[in-house]
Design an enzyme around this catalytic site. Structure first.
Site, PDB file in Angstrom:
ATOM      1  N   CYS A 192     -71.130  13.931 152.331  1.00  0.00           N
ATOM      2  CA  CYS A 192     -71.423  15.330 152.639  1.00  0.00           C
ATOM      3  C   CYS A 192     -70.898  16.125 151.462  1.00  0.00           C
ATOM      4  O   CYS A 192     -69.745  15.923 151.036  1.00  0.00           O
ATOM      5  CB  CYS A 192     -70.735  15.759 153.939  1.00  0.00           C
ATOM      6  SG  CYS A 192     -70.857  17.537 154.262  1.00  0.00           S
ATOM      7  N   THR A 193     -71.704  17.030 150.927  1.00  0.00           N
ATOM      8  CA  THR A 193     -71.284  17.748 149.723  1.00  0.00           C
ATOM      9  C   THR A 193     -70.103  18.677 149.980  1.00  0.00           C
ATOM     10  O   THR A 193     -69.438  19.115 149.037  1.00  0.00           O
ATOM     11  CB  THR A 193     -72.459  18.547 149.120  1.00  0.00           C
ATOM     12  OG1 THR A 193     -73.026  19.409 150.116  1.00  0.00           O
ATOM     13  CG2 THR A 193     -73.534  17.593 148.595  1.00  0.00           C
ATOM     14  N   HIS A 194     -69.812  18.979 151.248  1.00  0.00           N
ATOM     15  CA  HIS A 194     -68.607  19.754 151.547  1.00  0.00           C
ATOM     16  C   HIS A 194     -67.332  18.980 151.219  1.00  0.00           C
ATOM     17  O   HIS A 194     -66.314  19.573 150.850  1.00  0.00           O
ATOM     18  CB  HIS A 194     -68.561  20.120 153.045  1.00  0.00           C
ATOM     19  CG  HIS A 194     -69.409  21.266 153.440  1.00  0.00           C
ATOM     20  ND1 HIS A 194     -70.769  21.170 153.645  1.00  0.00           N
ATOM     21  CD2 HIS A 194     -69.097  22.569 153.692  1.00  0.00           C
ATOM     22  CE1 HIS A 194     -71.252  22.344 153.999  1.00  0.00           C
ATOM     23  NE2 HIS A 194     -70.254  23.208 154.042  1.00  0.00           N
ATOM     24  N   ASP A 230     -78.065  24.357 150.353  1.00  0.00           N
ATOM     25  CA  ASP A 230     -77.263  23.641 151.347  1.00  0.00           C
ATOM     26  C   ASP A 230     -77.226  24.504 152.605  1.00  0.00           C
ATOM     27  O   ASP A 230     -77.601  25.689 152.572  1.00  0.00           O
ATOM     28  CB  ASP A 230     -75.846  23.387 150.811  1.00  0.00           C
ATOM     29  CG  ASP A 230     -74.991  22.517 151.732  1.00  0.00           C
ATOM     30  OD1 ASP A 230     -75.564  21.790 152.558  1.00  0.00           O
ATOM     31  OD2 ASP A 230     -73.752  22.566 151.622  1.00  0.00           O
ATOM     32  N   SER A 231     -76.734  23.923 153.696  1.00  0.00           N
ATOM     33  CA  SER A 231     -76.578  24.726 154.907  1.00  0.00           C
ATOM     34  C   SER A 231     -75.398  25.682 154.780  1.00  0.00           C
ATOM     35  O   SER A 231     -75.373  26.743 155.403  1.00  0.00           O
ATOM     36  CB  SER A 231     -76.379  23.824 156.129  1.00  0.00           C
ATOM     37  OG  SER A 231     -75.170  23.097 156.020  1.00  0.00           O
ATOM     38  N   TYR A 250     -75.878  21.798 159.656  1.00  0.00           N
ATOM     39  CA  TYR A 250     -77.000  20.876 159.839  1.00  0.00           C
ATOM     40  C   TYR A 250     -76.571  19.571 160.515  1.00  0.00           C
ATOM     41  O   TYR A 250     -77.384  18.905 161.140  1.00  0.00           O
ATOM     42  CB  TYR A 250     -77.625  20.533 158.488  1.00  0.00           C
ATOM     43  CG  TYR A 250     -78.560  21.587 157.935  1.00  0.00           C
ATOM     44  CD1 TYR A 250     -78.839  22.759 158.637  1.00  0.00           C
ATOM     45  CD2 TYR A 250     -79.160  21.411 156.707  1.00  0.00           C
ATOM     46  CE1 TYR A 250     -79.689  23.719 158.121  1.00  0.00           C
ATOM     47  CE2 TYR A 250     -80.031  22.355 156.183  1.00  0.00           C
ATOM     48  CZ  TYR A 250     -80.291  23.516 156.893  1.00  0.00           C
ATOM     49  OH  TYR A 250     -81.142  24.452 156.383  1.00  0.00           O
ATOM     50  N   GLY A 251     -75.312  19.197 160.338  1.00  0.00           N
ATOM     51  CA  GLY A 251     -74.867  17.890 160.800  1.00  0.00           C
ATOM     52  C   GLY A 251     -74.961  17.686 162.300  1.00  0.00           C
ATOM     53  O   GLY A 251     -74.995  16.553 162.767  1.00  0.00           O
ATOM     54  N   CYS A 277     -77.351  18.735 149.682  1.00  0.00           N
ATOM     55  CA  CYS A 277     -76.950  18.487 151.064  1.00  0.00           C
ATOM     56  C   CYS A 277     -77.449  17.108 151.447  1.00  0.00           C
ATOM     57  O   CYS A 277     -78.666  16.865 151.406  1.00  0.00           O
ATOM     58  CB  CYS A 277     -77.551  19.560 151.974  1.00  0.00           C
ATOM     59  SG  CYS A 277     -77.320  19.259 153.751  1.00  0.00           S
ATOM     60  N   ASN A 278     -76.539  16.207 151.804  1.00  0.00           N
ATOM     61  CA  ASN A 278     -76.942  14.863 152.190  1.00  0.00           C
ATOM     62  C   ASN A 278     -77.814  14.868 153.442  1.00  0.00           C
ATOM     63  O   ASN A 278     -78.818  14.151 153.514  1.00  0.00           O
ATOM     64  CB  ASN A 278     -75.702  14.000 152.441  1.00  0.00           C
ATOM     65  CG  ASN A 278     -75.013  13.563 151.173  1.00  0.00           C
ATOM     66  OD1 ASN A 278     -75.304  12.526 150.608  1.00  0.00           O
ATOM     67  ND2 ASN A 278     -74.076  14.383 150.708  1.00  0.00           N
ATOM     68  N   THR A 279     -77.440  15.663 154.440  1.00  0.00           N
ATOM     69  CA  THR A 279     -78.190  15.672 155.690  1.00  0.00           C
ATOM     70  C   THR A 279     -79.625  16.136 155.458  1.00  0.00           C
ATOM     71  O   THR A 279     -80.576  15.487 155.897  1.00  0.00           O
ATOM     72  CB  THR A 279     -77.498  16.574 156.725  1.00  0.00           C
ATOM     73  OG1 THR A 279     -76.165  16.111 156.943  1.00  0.00           O
ATOM     74  CG2 THR A 279     -78.246  16.561 158.048  1.00  0.00           C
TER      75      THR A 279
END
Length: 264
Positions: free
Chosen positions: A188-190, A10-11, A42-43, A74-76
Site C-alpha cells: 500500500c503506498t501509504h 490515489d484514494s 479504497y481498501g 495505489c496498489n488497490t
C-alpha cells in the site's frame, strides 16, 4: 516549454511516497496529485465499486488537467482497475503492484510478508505474482485498514500510538511461519510513509520493500524524449472532496511541492 503535468492518483495521501521518488529523478516535472478523498479508503470498498469509480474519475481528471502520463499510485486501484483505465484513456498509464519480485530476490529465510489493504491482499493478482516470482517462498498476507488511517493521521501532524504499528505487523508475524519473516512488502503506498515507525515496532531486523523506485524509473523511461519546463513549478493537489481534513494536509503537501489545493 511543455507544461503538461504527470498526474499521480490515489484514494488518499499514500501516493506521495511514489511522487517523492519520481520527483527525485525528474525534479522539473510538473505535477498534479489527485486524491479521491470522497471515496477514501479504497481498501474497504468492493472490487465492483473500485472498477467503476477509478476509470470515471481519471477520465474527468484527464479532461481537466491534460496530463502527459498518469501514475495510479495505489496498489488497490491498480490491481483492480488498471486494465479498465488503460482501455478508457488514450495516454500512458503506470500502475502500482506489490513488490513481491524484489522481496523474493533478497529474502534469505524464504518467508515473505505482504502488508497491504484488505482489498489488495485478497486479489488473484497477488496470487499470480507470488506464484511467478516467489514460488519457493512462504508468502503470508495481512490487510490493515487502520495502518492506512495511521499514515493519513501522521501526515496531518497528529500523534499515532506505537501499538497501532505493532498491531499491523502482528497480523503477519503472529501467523504460522511469521516468526521467520525477514522481508515485508509494503503493498500500500501509504505504508512507506510510516516505514520508520514500522521498523521500530518490529523489534528485530526486517527489510521493508515497496515499488516506488521502480515506478519512478518507469516514469523517467516513458518520458525520456519529452521536454520539461526549465524550472520546477508549484504542484497542484486536487481532492474529490476538499473539507477541513484535506485543508489540514496543506503543510505536508507543501513539503512535497504541492502548494495549490483544488477540488474536482
Amino acid at each position: 516549454m511543455d507544461q503538461r503535468p504527470v498526474l499521480f492518483f490515489d484514494s488518499g495521501v499514500g501516493g506521495l511516497s511514489v511522487l517523492a521518488r519520481a520527483r527525485a529523478l525528474l525534479p522539473r516535472m510538473p505535477v498534479v496529485y489527485a486524491a479521491d478523498s470522497a471515496g477514501y479508503p479504497y481498501g474497504t470498498r468492493t472490487e465492483a465499486e473500485i472498477a467503476a469509480r477509478v476509470p470515471a474519475l481519471l477520465g474527468r481528471l484527464a479532461e481537466r488537467y491534460r496530463p502527459r502520463l498518469i501514475v495510479i499510485a495505489c496498489n488497490t486501484a491498480s490491481t483492480i482497475a488498471l486494465a479498465g483505465v488503460r482501455a478508457a484513456l488514450d495516454l500512458p498509464i503506470v500502475g502500482t503492484v506489490p513488490a513481491i519480485k524484489p522481496a523474493a530476490e533478497i529474502s534469505r529465510t524464504r518467508v515473505i510478508g505482504v502488508l497491504g489493504t484488505e482489498a489488495t491482499v485478497r486479489q488473484a493478482y497477488v496470487d499470480n505474482l507470488a506464484a511467478e516470482f516467489a514460488a519457493d517462498c512462504l508468502v503470508l498476507r495481512h490487510g490493515s485498514a487502520d495502518l492506512v488511517a495511521a499514515a493519513e493521521a501522521r501526515l496531518r501532524g497528529l500523534a499515532v500510538a506505537p501499538d497501532r504499528y505493532a498491531a499491523a505487523l502482528a497480523g503477519l508475524l503472529d501467523q504460522p511461519g511469521g516468526a521467520r519473516i525477514d522481508t515485508i512488502v509494503l503493498a500500500c503506498t501509504h505504508f512507506p510513509l510510516v516505514e520508520p515507525e514500522l521498523a521500530a515496532a518490529a523489534g528485530r531486523a526486517i527489510a521493508f520493500v515497496d515499488g516506488s523506485a521502480g515506478i519512478a524509473r518507469r516514469v523517467a523511461h516513458l518520458t525520456r524524449d519529452e521536454d520539461w519546463p526549465d524550472w520546477p513549478r508549484e504542484g497542484i493537489a486536487v481532492f474529490t472532496r476538499l473539507g477541513a481534513d484535506e485543508q489540514g494536509l496543506a503543510p505536508s503537501l507543501a513539503r512535497y511541492g504541492l502548494g495549490m489545493l483544488q477540488e474536482l
